[in-house]
Design a protein around this motif. Structure first.
Motif, PDB file in Angstrom:
ATOM      1  N   GLU A  33      -9.793  -3.130  30.726  1.00  0.00           N
ATOM      2  CA  GLU A  33      -9.871  -3.802  31.219  1.00  0.00           C
ATOM      3  C   GLU A  33     -10.346  -4.761  30.258  1.00  0.00           C
ATOM      4  O   GLU A  33     -10.647  -5.355  30.734  1.00  0.00           O
ATOM      5  CB  GLU A  33     -11.222  -3.207  32.087  1.00  0.00           C
ATOM      6  N   ASN A  34     -11.371  -4.137  28.968  1.00  0.00           N
ATOM      7  CA  ASN A  34     -12.018  -4.950  28.579  1.00  0.00           C
ATOM      8  C   ASN A  34     -11.703  -5.577  27.729  1.00  0.00           C
ATOM      9  O   ASN A  34     -11.810  -5.760  26.238  1.00  0.00           O
ATOM     10  CB  ASN A  34     -13.148  -4.400  28.047  1.00  0.00           C
ATOM     11  N   HIS A  35     -10.117  -5.095  27.128  1.00  0.00           N
ATOM     12  CA  HIS A  35      -9.235  -5.404  25.837  1.00  0.00           C
ATOM     13  C   HIS A  35      -9.669  -5.111  24.371  1.00  0.00           C
ATOM     14  O   HIS A  35      -9.634  -6.383  23.199  1.00  0.00           O
ATOM     15  CB  HIS A  35      -8.438  -7.194  26.029  1.00  0.00           C
ATOM     16  N   GLU A  36     -10.261  -3.926  24.466  1.00  0.00           N
ATOM     17  CA  GLU A  36     -10.602  -4.108  23.103  1.00  0.00           C
ATOM     18  C   GLU A  36      -9.957  -2.745  22.488  1.00  0.00           C
ATOM     19  O   GLU A  36      -9.458  -1.586  23.114  1.00  0.00           O
ATOM     20  CB  GLU A  36     -12.278  -2.900  23.579  1.00  0.00           C
ATOM     21  N   THR A 159       3.831  -9.572  17.932  1.00  0.00           N
ATOM     22  CA  THR A 159       3.591  -8.819  17.440  1.00  0.00           C
ATOM     23  C   THR A 159       2.566  -7.408  17.157  1.00  0.00           C
ATOM     24  O   THR A 159       1.657  -8.626  17.402  1.00  0.00           O
ATOM     25  CB  THR A 159       3.515  -9.373  15.685  1.00  0.00           C
ATOM     26  N   SER A 160       2.587  -6.848  17.706  1.00  0.00           N
ATOM     27  CA  SER A 160       1.501  -5.338  18.130  1.00  0.00           C
ATOM     28  C   SER A 160       0.678  -4.921  17.159  1.00  0.00           C
ATOM     29  O   SER A 160       1.041  -5.093  15.787  1.00  0.00           O
ATOM     30  CB  SER A 160       2.200  -4.091  18.310  1.00  0.00           C
ATOM     31  N   LYS A 161      -0.911  -5.221  17.678  1.00  0.00           N
ATOM     32  CA  LYS A 161      -1.790  -4.741  16.301  1.00  0.00           C
ATOM     33  C   LYS A 161      -2.316  -5.345  15.291  1.00  0.00           C
ATOM     34  O   LYS A 161      -2.791  -5.580  14.156  1.00  0.00           O
ATOM     35  CB  LYS A 161      -1.411  -3.343  15.844  1.00  0.00           C
ATOM     36  N   ALA A 162      -1.574  -6.991  15.525  1.00  0.00           N
ATOM     37  CA  ALA A 162      -1.683  -8.345  14.023  1.00  0.00           C
ATOM     38  C   ALA A 162      -3.204  -8.597  14.531  1.00  0.00           C
ATOM     39  O   ALA A 162      -3.634  -8.780  12.893  1.00  0.00           O
ATOM     40  CB  ALA A 162      -0.630  -9.317  15.138  1.00  0.00           C
ATOM     41  N   LEU A 163      -3.926  -8.897  15.322  1.00  0.00           N
ATOM     42  CA  LEU A 163      -5.636  -8.493  15.192  1.00  0.00           C
ATOM     43  C   LEU A 163      -6.177  -7.646  14.373  1.00  0.00           C
ATOM     44  O   LEU A 163      -6.583  -8.214  13.384  1.00  0.00           O
ATOM     45  CB  LEU A 163      -6.015  -9.051  16.439  1.00  0.00           C
ATOM     46  N   GLU A 164      -5.840  -6.537  14.479  1.00  0.00           N
ATOM     47  CA  GLU A 164      -6.107  -5.253  13.986  1.00  0.00           C
ATOM     48  C   GLU A 164      -5.836  -4.861  11.981  1.00  0.00           C
ATOM     49  O   GLU A 164      -6.385  -4.381  11.874  1.00  0.00           O
ATOM     50  CB  GLU A 164      -6.237  -4.135  14.235  1.00  0.00           C
ATOM     51  N   SER A 165      -4.694  -5.369  12.282  1.00  0.00           N
ATOM     52  CA  SER A 165      -3.772  -5.164  11.234  1.00  0.00           C
ATOM     53  C   SER A 165      -4.359  -6.052   9.589  1.00  0.00           C
ATOM     54  O   SER A 165      -4.099  -7.123   9.762  1.00  0.00           O
ATOM     55  CB  SER A 165      -2.200  -5.275  11.351  1.00  0.00           C
ATOM     56  N   GLU A 166      -3.707  -5.426   8.395  1.00  0.00           N
ATOM     57  CA  GLU A 166      -4.331  -6.345   7.449  1.00  0.00           C
ATOM     58  C   GLU A 166      -3.272  -6.367   6.599  1.00  0.00           C
ATOM     59  O   GLU A 166      -2.891  -7.655   6.378  1.00  0.00           O
ATOM     60  CB  GLU A 166      -5.357  -5.048   5.913  1.00  0.00           C
ATOM     61  N   VAL A 167      -2.433  -5.507   6.837  1.00  0.00           N
ATOM     62  CA  VAL A 167      -0.319  -6.571   6.593  1.00  0.00           C
ATOM     63  C   VAL A 167       0.585  -5.462   7.896  1.00  0.00           C
ATOM     64  O   VAL A 167       0.481  -5.531   8.477  1.00  0.00           O
ATOM     65  CB  VAL A 167      -0.193  -5.310   5.219  1.00  0.00           C
ATOM     66  N   ALA A 200      -3.041 -13.509  20.904  1.00  0.00           N
ATOM     67  CA  ALA A 200      -2.977 -12.593  21.866  1.00  0.00           C
ATOM     68  C   ALA A 200      -2.177 -13.530  22.597  1.00  0.00           C
ATOM     69  O   ALA A 200      -2.930 -14.391  23.250  1.00  0.00           O
ATOM     70  CB  ALA A 200      -4.368 -12.066  22.103  1.00  0.00           C
ATOM     71  N   ILE A 201      -1.307 -12.601  23.234  1.00  0.00           N
ATOM     72  CA  ILE A 201      -0.539 -13.200  24.667  1.00  0.00           C
ATOM     73  C   ILE A 201      -1.181 -12.387  25.832  1.00  0.00           C
ATOM     74  O   ILE A 201      -0.795 -10.913  26.096  1.00  0.00           O
ATOM     75  CB  ILE A 201       0.888 -11.969  24.246  1.00  0.00           C
ATOM     76  N   PRO A 202      -0.711 -12.781  26.675  1.00  0.00           N
ATOM     77  CA  PRO A 202      -2.134 -12.187  28.115  1.00  0.00           C
ATOM     78  C   PRO A 202      -0.838 -11.445  28.101  1.00  0.00           C
ATOM     79  O   PRO A 202       0.124 -11.926  28.144  1.00  0.00           O
ATOM     80  CB  PRO A 202      -2.301 -13.113  28.820  1.00  0.00           C
ATOM     81  N   LYS A 203      -0.717 -10.183  28.929  1.00  0.00           N
ATOM     82  CA  LYS A 203       0.043  -9.801  29.374  1.00  0.00           C
ATOM     83  C   LYS A 203      -0.257  -8.503  30.155  1.00  0.00           C
ATOM     84  O   LYS A 203      -1.673  -7.830  30.496  1.00  0.00           O
ATOM     85  CB  LYS A 203       0.563  -8.682  28.502  1.00  0.00           C
ATOM     86  N   VAL A 204       1.103  -7.959  31.092  1.00  0.00           N
ATOM     87  CA  VAL A 204       0.461  -6.715  32.741  1.00  0.00           C
ATOM     88  C   VAL A 204      -0.417  -5.853  32.145  1.00  0.00           C
ATOM     89  O   VAL A 204      -1.369  -5.253  32.562  1.00  0.00           O
ATOM     90  CB  VAL A 204       1.850  -6.075  32.606  1.00  0.00           C
ATOM     91  N   GLY A 205      -0.214  -4.725  31.259  1.00  0.00           N
ATOM     92  CA  GLY A 205      -0.669  -4.010  30.895  1.00  0.00           C
ATOM     93  C   GLY A 205      -0.976  -3.400  28.379  1.00  0.00           C
ATOM     94  O   GLY A 205      -0.358  -4.616  28.223  1.00  0.00           O
ATOM     95  N   VAL A 209      -4.507  -2.851  23.071  1.00  0.00           N
ATOM     96  CA  VAL A 209      -4.396  -3.613  21.236  1.00  0.00           C
ATOM     97  C   VAL A 209      -3.346  -4.109  22.131  1.00  0.00           C
ATOM     98  O   VAL A 209      -2.257  -4.603  22.932  1.00  0.00           O
ATOM     99  CB  VAL A 209      -2.819  -1.921  21.343  1.00  0.00           C
ATOM    100  N   ALA A 210      -3.556  -5.592  21.232  1.00  0.00           N
ATOM    101  CA  ALA A 210      -2.897  -6.485  21.900  1.00  0.00           C
ATOM    102  C   ALA A 210      -2.407  -6.969  21.742  1.00  0.00           C
ATOM    103  O   ALA A 210      -1.986  -6.681  19.856  1.00  0.00           O
ATOM    104  CB  ALA A 210      -3.931  -7.642  21.173  1.00  0.00           C
TER     105      ALA A 210
END
Lengths: 386, 308
Positions: A33-36, A159-167, A200-205, A209-210
């Protein structure tokens, strides 16, 4: 074939279940819910060595195969963590597999120990806005900088998890023409914010993990960051894609399993018209069918994983497992929702979250239709239909 | 420690009187058929290496409730057994103490049928170095004292600096075995520990009480029972699980421990289970429908119970 119980697998399952039991459905609902990003969960799994379970022991990993990776992710998903939990981990397992297989020593020594410890987050950048399944037509381009390195320009999507990823393990064209598989090259690039724009792309579920769109604008990449051979990137990345399908089969089955567990419990406690709803075959038969379909998909997952881990061609079985698991998972989640009646649509019962996340596997990482095309054409020898 | 606990604590420091220890030259090994171990107690202060023995019980999985055997009137233990959760706190505390000492190891001692080790493997995966499992057909039907005799004999072989146990098992609940082990080994016994600190040859222990905790100190070696929930047991890591497979587990019979069959099991038990029956079902509670006066009826009900 040997189907006898594997004591190591039983221990892995027991231990992963124990870690996951700390993170209940309300935890996952809140993250969604919180996109965390589920950091607490990720850290607990990393501390147990589960993130690096498939990385070779010489780099500090668990030295296990895709089989064990799939089992870990299956239990994570089946705990109720579903895709929000399992995709927080799975990129390290399959995304770095081409580096393990084809990377130079410097790449392996620099990145694998940190990945094994769970300290390095990795994204996987293949799909582009104008080249989804048709990977040969990606237009992201790596050009030589004249000093032995590369400059990358282009745009990747999902690209999943791009916000958290270093590489990011990135596929780009270095040679050849659009439509050719040769000429694509794989790099492990830094997601340097100076040269990468991540949205991040807003999505259904699966909102913990963005999934992102990443624009690469003159990203400099040193020569040693090339993974494997120049122009052979597509062949190398198959060692990411097939394991990804196998891992996703495990995750999809896990969602189906938790949905079914909730549905069965509800069918055994909810009374309507003076009896348990589970006493009605319209409730029990679809759940029994879902149970069998999940079992079949999981068996196929184990076969595909065995083939991959033992060095055999696994493409047919990896695709079959992913197809069957995606169908079984969504059917189970849908029936779980149906079993709950109107309450299935309420967030409180969590099956709606499973349902949203189970839907994803029918689209990604490859659509069910393209999987059927692959089987029809490449395995069964029928004409290309697309 | 919470603020509440600080307020509640009686905070008194007292020594476990020497009288609670039997003199070290008494024949503490009389139940064991072995020389009294108390004669060669290790000097903890002289060495940073710390050996902690943890008594662990392997029990039927509480999530899959076991059945009673109508013939023996005891719990069936022929299925897979797991580490009793109440013992995981002792294992964790032992691992922390060895870590704090900087050197040493944790050894597990367990008694179970058929050389069962699945529960022990969990504790080995947490980080214990080795284990002893005592299995013997003659042990079936052992009461708390019979169990304590076996554990004491197995522990004595390890010559530990400290012996930890849970306050009680999750299946038997007698809550007496650790104290019996202490008595048989002629060692001080401290119960309901919530924290333990080793200081030279002594242990400083906070004992949980209803009001807070007592601070007590006792010489080592000692047998200390650890209250459930006082530490956060670590989860076995993948590497811990794999390493546990090759950790040594010593399989012993009562013969190896010098214990005669008539001292343990049904033969040695000072108790007899004459009959077993289901616990009476809980009576249904009273449901108060609120017609506007529910609060008065609840107050009246509580008044009647004299809880207000």
């Amino acid at each position: 074939m040997d189907f006898s119980p594997n004591p190591d697998h039983e221990l892995i399952i027991e231990a992963v279940d124990a870690v996951c039991a700390q993170f209940d459905d309300p935890y996952w609902s809140a993250r969604d819910e919180n996109h965390e990003f589920p950091w607490e969960f990720y850290d607990a799994m990393a501390a147990g060595g589960w993130v690096g379970v498939a990385i070779p022991e010489q780099y500090g990993g668990g030295g296990q195969g895709i089989t064990e990776g799939a089992l870990v992710l299956n239990r994570v998903a089946a705990s109720g963590a579903a895709m929000n939990g399992s995709t927080a981990l799975h990129l390290t397992m399959f995304g770095l597999n081409p580096v393990v297989r084809f990377g130079n020593d410097r790449l392996k020594e620099t990145f694998l120990p940190r990945a094994a410890a769970g300290d390095l987050h990795v994204a996987f950048g293949v799909t582009e806005p104008d080249a989804g399944t048709d990977t040969s037509r990606i237009i992201t381009r790596a050009t030589e900088d004249g000093m032995g390195g590369w400059i990358i320009n282009g745009r990747k999507i999902w690209t999943s998890k791009a916000l958290e990823s270093e590489v990011c393990l990135l596929l780009a064209r270095t040679d050849g023409e659009p439509g050719e598989f040769n000429g694509l090259t794989l790099f492990l690039v830094d997601l340097d914010p100076e040269f990468c724009d991540i949205t991040a792309i807003p999505k259904v579920g699966r909102n913990a993990v963005a999934s992102c769109e990443v624009a690469y604008d003159d990203l400099p990449v040193e020569a040693w960051r090339m993974v494997g051979e120049r122009g052979r990137g597509f062949h190398h990345i198959l060692h990411g894609l097939n394991p990804e399908r196998i891992l996703l089969s495990g995750m999809a089955c896990g969602i189906g399993e938790v949905a079914l567990r909730r549905a069965t419990a509800y069918a055994n406690e909810r009374e309507v018209f003076g009896r348990l709803i589970g006493a009605n075959q319209a409730i029990s038969h679809p759940l029994a069918k879902a149970h069998m379909e999940l079992n079949a998909a999981k068996t196929m997952m184990m076969r595909a994983a065995w083939l991959y881990d033992n060095g055999h061609d696994c493409a047919e079985y990896a695709n079959t497992a992913k197809y069957l698991a995606a169908e079984a998972s969504f059917f189970a989640a849908d029936q779980a929702m149906q079993t709950h009646g109107g309450l299935g649509y309420a967030t409180e019962y969590h099956v709606e979250r499973y349902w949203r996340e189970a839907r994803l596997q029918r689209l990604a990482p490859v659509s069910q239709e393209m999987t059927l095309n692959f089987i029809a054409q490449k395995i069964m020898g029928m004409p290309r239909s697309y | 420690m919470t603020d509440e606990a600080t307020e509640l604590t009686m905070n008194k420091t007292r020594k476990v009187p020497d009288a609670t220890r039997r003199s070290s030259d008494s024949k503490s090994g009389r139940y064991l058929g072995r020389p009294a171990w108390g004669e060669t107690q290790p000097e903890v202060a002289d060495s940073s290496a710390m050996k902690v023995v943890v008594c662990v019980k392997q029990i039927p999985d509480p999530a899959d409730p076991g059945a009673l055997d109508p013939e023996t009137k005891t719990l069936k233990r022929d299925s897979k057994l797991i580490l009793d959760e109440s013992d995981s706190y002792g294992v964790e505390m032992a691992l922390q103490l060895v870590d704090a000492a900087g050197d040493g190891e944790v050894h597990l001692v367990s008694m179970a049928p058929n050389n069962e080790v699945s529960g022990l493997r969990t504790a080995l995966a947490m980080g214990a170095a080795s284990a002893t499992i005592v299995s013997d057909d003659a042990l079936q039907g052992s009461d708390a004292l019979g169990t304590a005799k076996v554990l004491a004999a197995a522990i004595a072989r390890q010559e530990p600096d400290l012996i930890l146990a849970a306050t009680e098992s999750s299946d038997g609940y007698t809550g007496t075995v650790p104290e019996m082990v202490a008595a048989l080994m002629d060692l001080p016994s401290v119960t309901f520990a919530k924290s333990i600190a080793i200081d030279g040859g002594a242990a400083k222990i906070q004992r949980q009480t209803e009001a807070g905790y007592d601070e007590v100190e006792c010489p080592l070696p000692a047998v200390v029972s650890v209250t459930a929930g006082v530490v956060e047991p670590r989860y076995p890591s993948f590497k811990g699980i794999m390493a546990a497979k090759s950790k040594p587990v010593d399989e012993l019979t009562i013969g190896d421990l010098g214990i005669d069959a008539d001292q343990v099991g049904w033969a040695g038990a000072g108790q007899e289970i004459v009959a077993i029956e289901d616990a009476p079902a809980r009576e249904a509670g009273e449901i108060i429908e609120d017609d506007g006066d529910a609060h008065e009826r609840i107050v009246a009900f509580l008044d009647e119970l004299k809880v207000l």
